[in-house]
Design an enzyme around this catalytic site. Sequence first.
Site, PDB file in Angstrom:
ATOM      1  N   TYR A  62       2.927  15.785  14.630  1.00 38.82           N
ATOM      2  CA  TYR A  62       2.927  14.550  14.762  1.00 38.82           C
ATOM      3  C   TYR A  62       2.942  13.917  16.314  1.00 38.82           C
ATOM      4  CZ  TYR A  62       3.544  13.337   9.909  1.00 38.82           C
ATOM      5  OH  TYR A  62       3.174  13.063   8.619  1.00 38.82           O
ATOM      6  N   ALA A 115      -6.022   5.061   4.153  1.00 38.21           N
ATOM      7  CA  ALA A 115      -7.103   5.310   3.172  1.00 38.21           C
ATOM      8  C   ALA A 115      -6.495   5.571   1.831  1.00 38.21           C
ATOM      9  CB  ALA A 115      -7.862   6.420   3.669  1.00 38.21           C
ATOM     10  N   ASP A 120      -4.670  -1.003  -1.114  1.00 37.75           N
ATOM     11  CA  ASP A 120      -4.323  -2.354  -0.697  1.00 37.75           C
ATOM     12  C   ASP A 120      -2.675  -2.630  -0.631  1.00 37.75           C
ATOM     13  OD1 ASP A 120      -6.824  -3.901  -0.986  1.00 37.75           O
ATOM     14  OD2 ASP A 120      -6.769  -3.149  -3.066  1.00 37.75           O
ATOM     15  N   HIS A 175      -9.109  -3.149  -4.267  1.00 39.84           N
ATOM     16  CA  HIS A 175     -10.033  -2.001  -4.469  1.00 39.84           C
ATOM     17  C   HIS A 175      -9.633  -1.087  -5.772  1.00 39.84           C
ATOM     18  CE1 HIS A 175     -12.153   1.524  -3.674  1.00 39.84           C
ATOM     19  NE2 HIS A 175     -11.197   2.337  -3.437  1.00 39.84           N
TER      20      HIS A 175
END
Length: 313
Positions: A62, A115, A120, A175
């Site tokens: 990270y 993604a 949503d 979606h």
Amino acid sequence: MKVGVVGCGFVGATAAYAMVMDGVGRQIVLVDLDRQRAEAEANDIMHAVPFSHPMSVVSGEYSDLTGCRVVVIAAGVSQKPGETRLQLLERNTAVFEKVVPQIAQHAPQAILLVATNPVDVMTHVTVKLAGRCGIDESRVLGSGTTLDTARFRTLLGRQCGIDAKHVHAYVIGEHGDSEVLTWSCATVGGMRLNEFQKYRDIHIGVAEKTEIDQKVRGAAYEIISGKGATYYGIGAALSRIVDVLIHDQRAILTISARLHDVLGLSDVTISLPTLVGGQGVISAVPISLNDEETAAFHASAAIVRDATESLNL
């Protein structure tokens, strides 16, 4: 021109590969809980660079996301055959509670592109988690119905006998199962669909529209049933969105973003045509819908809202 990808499963790795083939960015950093997988994917994708565009692809932690303009979040558990996107919610929320704060810590200036499904709801989760870390909601967006819109345009273009790039038609809402195909505002070559049909003597009636609707709505389920996962289409969609973000292209995409008083909706994260640029989400575009589409869009938003409210974030 540095881009991070967190989560190196099928979607994350394919998105990175698509960015290499498209020449998006100058450096891609892959981060995954499975460090060996991230390193292997980075090495494999890097071997495609001589055949595409000059760039660097590396694996890292990270902390290596520092300086990223965009971070694609593809971390989480994958969708199982027969499992709806909304059934993934609780499992992937737990993952994001660990992932998002670490991204925010090391790449506080990055735009976060989600993604992970259900996209949503996971975008809404990311807005909440990133907001606690000082990241404005305009810099959080999801892939939304970008891929669904591409599927719609492809099938409609095929029906019209024309390149899909000349078709403008949007899929909005969730979606997922309740998404809405906006037939009423579809255009081909700048002409309304019904006008283009008359001009080219093409018939697209109820049966044809129903078939296209079913193919768009059921595409993911069919692909998952056949090979276990979808990744090529969404990988290309993510590459396109990242390209728009890092080059401030001011494109209108059906990404998922938090709405505020748009088409009668507020405080719900869902897909609409949205102006996107170098700072992230600029503005939703409130397209004109007929009564049936408006009702379906509000019903879709209610499904997403119920799912997000169940989390008590």
